[in-house]
Design an enzyme around this catalytic site. Structure first.
Site, short mmCIF file in Angstrom:
data_model
loop_
_atom_site.label_atom_id
_atom_site.label_comp_id
_atom_site.label_asym_id
_atom_site.label_seq_id
_atom_site.Cartn_x
_atom_site.Cartn_y
_atom_site.Cartn_z
N HIS A 155 56.35 35.15 -36.58
CA HIS A 155 57.41 35.70 -36.01
C HIS A 155 58.68 35.67 -36.84
CE1 HIS A 155 56.84 31.87 -33.94
NE2 HIS A 155 58.24 31.92 -33.97
N LYS A 208 49.18 20.79 -37.86
CA LYS A 208 49.75 21.31 -36.55
C LYS A 208 48.47 21.09 -35.56
CE LYS A 208 53.55 23.29 -36.50
NZ LYS A 208 54.72 22.87 -35.51
N LEU A 242 60.21 22.18 -31.43
CA LEU A 242 60.10 23.18 -32.70
C LEU A 242 60.32 22.51 -33.99
CD1 LEU A 242 62.46 25.86 -30.90
CD2 LEU A 242 60.32 25.53 -30.42
N ALA A 243 60.55 21.15 -34.15
CA ALA A 243 60.72 20.89 -35.35
C ALA A 243 59.48 20.67 -36.04
CB ALA A 243 61.42 19.58 -35.19
N SER A 266 57.64 23.25 -41.93
CA SER A 266 56.99 24.76 -41.39
C SER A 266 56.39 25.60 -42.48
CB SER A 266 57.97 25.25 -40.11
OG SER A 266 58.79 25.99 -40.98
N GLU A 304 47.99 29.51 -37.47
CA GLU A 304 47.50 28.73 -39.06
C GLU A 304 46.42 27.86 -38.51
OE1 GLU A 304 48.24 28.87 -42.35
OE2 GLU A 304 48.91 30.68 -41.96
N ASP A 319 65.25 12.20 -35.66
CA ASP A 319 64.15 12.46 -36.61
C ASP A 319 62.93 12.37 -36.07
OD1 ASP A 319 62.35 12.56 -38.86
OD2 ASP A 319 64.16 12.56 -40.09
N THR A 376 50.41 26.93 -33.74
CA THR A 376 50.38 28.06 -34.64
C THR A 376 49.06 28.93 -35.01
OG1 THR A 376 50.72 28.58 -37.31
CG2 THR A 376 50.14 26.28 -36.50
N GLY A 432 66.69 25.55 -37.30
CA GLY A 432 65.54 26.67 -37.49
C GLY A 432 65.77 27.89 -37.00
#
Ligand code: NAP
Ligand code: F7E
Length: 331
Positions: free
Chosen positions: A186, A160, A81-82, A85, A130, A59, A128, A14
């Site tokens: 970002h 999240k 980070l996975a 998203s 969000e 995974d 995040t 990503g």
């Protein structure tokens, strides 16, 4: 045996994974990247750009693959980070989003705990903005901070929030070094074209080059606190180098509408009146929208000394220039 630090990065294919791989290699780390699926088309790009990175199949929804990865590569740091998203797409696949973006965090923390790494491996969770939601009753004022009220407005934000709290719970329950970066938007040249900024800079470049007539978008009024991804991965890494685990907001402290982004991006190619080139397509509207995101980075600036190098204006310019070069026909 090498004495350099070992970092396992999930989500290496990503945007942030690319910036982080670059930073960790420059810092002398041995870097291991988790890549999912057989024949993942993005794997070759990572191999070509970062031949020094060891890629591991795994995974977030497959706990055994995570146990195997941490046992075999024994990381000092795990950067999680996975995720699924995107904020819009998970409205149509909320269960998958819960499994990956939410429960996947638990799977990875458990892999570390049950293999006896709770006391030695440091863990970064990609939380995040969000999770805040931008609603009237918790409007940011000077900006959302680490103790602001959460009210996620999408299956992504809800997943999240689970990841955020389970990460904090493992810190509190097992004394693990777990830090959560609450990152505001970002962007940059590695951003996927499914996100609004890169979709715009790619379209501006293609319109400029005569390859596209217009761009179709959803709502133009929402506001976001947009920073540059390269600056933000430095902040993530700093969180794991601190002496204690903690949660930090990473943001610029400024917010801009999509209209403002369009104005700046089109100005790069000499177009002032962009409105005839932008059409609304209801397919890009969301069942619930986050009106405004604005973050307060005071804590990360004071405690970790984090500063951003790239301004909003510089970032838009960099992205448009990059996309013009990328789309230009070979001479
Ligand atoms: P991105 O470009 O969408 O990358 C997401 C990564 O997750 C990809 O490498 C993807 O791999 C991987 N992934 C998806 N499902 C997976 C699964 N089941 N198992 C293992 N890997 C899986 O996201 P980003 O912008 O770099 O963001 C990095 C992280 O920060 C994400 O967790 C995101 O939610 C969070 N975040 C981002 C922002 C932002 O503005 N960029 C802000 C706050 C938080 P494939 O290549 O196989 O699809
Ligand atoms: O949307 C509006 C859209 O998809 C920004 C992720 O990295 O940041 C990102 O989530 C705004 C929204 O990012 C289109 O409705 C209009 O208001 O670029 P975006 P996002 O939803 O803010 C957060 C912090 C994350 O954590 C996420 O992982 O732009 N918008 N028209 C559009 N958005 C998209 N994608 N496409 C449009 O055509």
């Amino acid at each position: 045996m090498s004495t350099s630090k070992r970092a396992l990065v999930t989500g290496i294919t990503g945007q942030d994974g690319g910036h982080l791989a670059e930073l960790l290699l420059a810092e002398g780390y041995e870097v291991f990247g988790l890549v999912r699926g057989q024949n993942n088309p993005r794997k070759a790009a990572v191999e070509a750009e970062f031949p020094a990175v060891t890629l591991i199949e795994g995974d977030l929804t497959d706990p055994a693959s995570l146990v195997r990865a941490v046992e075999r590569y024994d990381p000092d740091e795990v950067h999680n980070l996975a995720a699924v998203s995107h904020v819009g797409i998970p409205f149509t696949n909320p269960t998958l989003t819960a499994d990956v973006t939410g429960k996947g965090v638990l799977n990875l923390l458990e892999a570390l705990r049950i293999t006896g790494r709770a006391e030695r491996t440091r863990f970064y969770q990609a939380s995040t903005s969000e999770m805040f939601g931008g609603l009237d009753y918790n409007r940011p004022g000077a900006g959302y901070a680490e103790d602001s009220l959460f009210h996620p407005r999408s299956p992504y934000g809800v997943a999240k929030l689970y990841g955020h709290w389970i990460a904090k719970n493992y810190r509190e329950s097992y004394g693990m070094f777990v830090s959560c970066g609450i990152l505001f938007n970002h962007e940059g040249e590695r951003r996927g074209k499914e996100f609004v900024t890169r979709k715009i800079t790619d379209a501006v470049a293609r319109i400029h080059l005569g390859q596209q007539s217009h761009i179709e978008l959803g709502d133009l009024w929402p506001k976001r606190d947009w920073g540059y991804a390269g600056d933000y991965v430095r902040g993530m890494w700093q969180m794991l180098q601190h002496d204690t685990p903690d949660d930090f907001v990473l943001a610029t402290g400024q917010t801009h509408s999509i209209e403002e982004f369009l104005t700046l991006a089109f100005a790069q190619v000499g177009i002032d009146d962009w409105r005839p080139l932008v059409k609304q397509n209801p397919a890009f509207l969301r069942p619930a929208e986050v009106d405004i995101l604005l973050g307060d980075p005071s804590k990360v600036e004071t405690v970790l000394g984090w500063r951003r190098d790239v301004s909003f204006e510089q970032m838009v310019k960099l992205m448009v220039e990059h996309d013009i070069a990328l789309n230009a026909p070979a001479a």
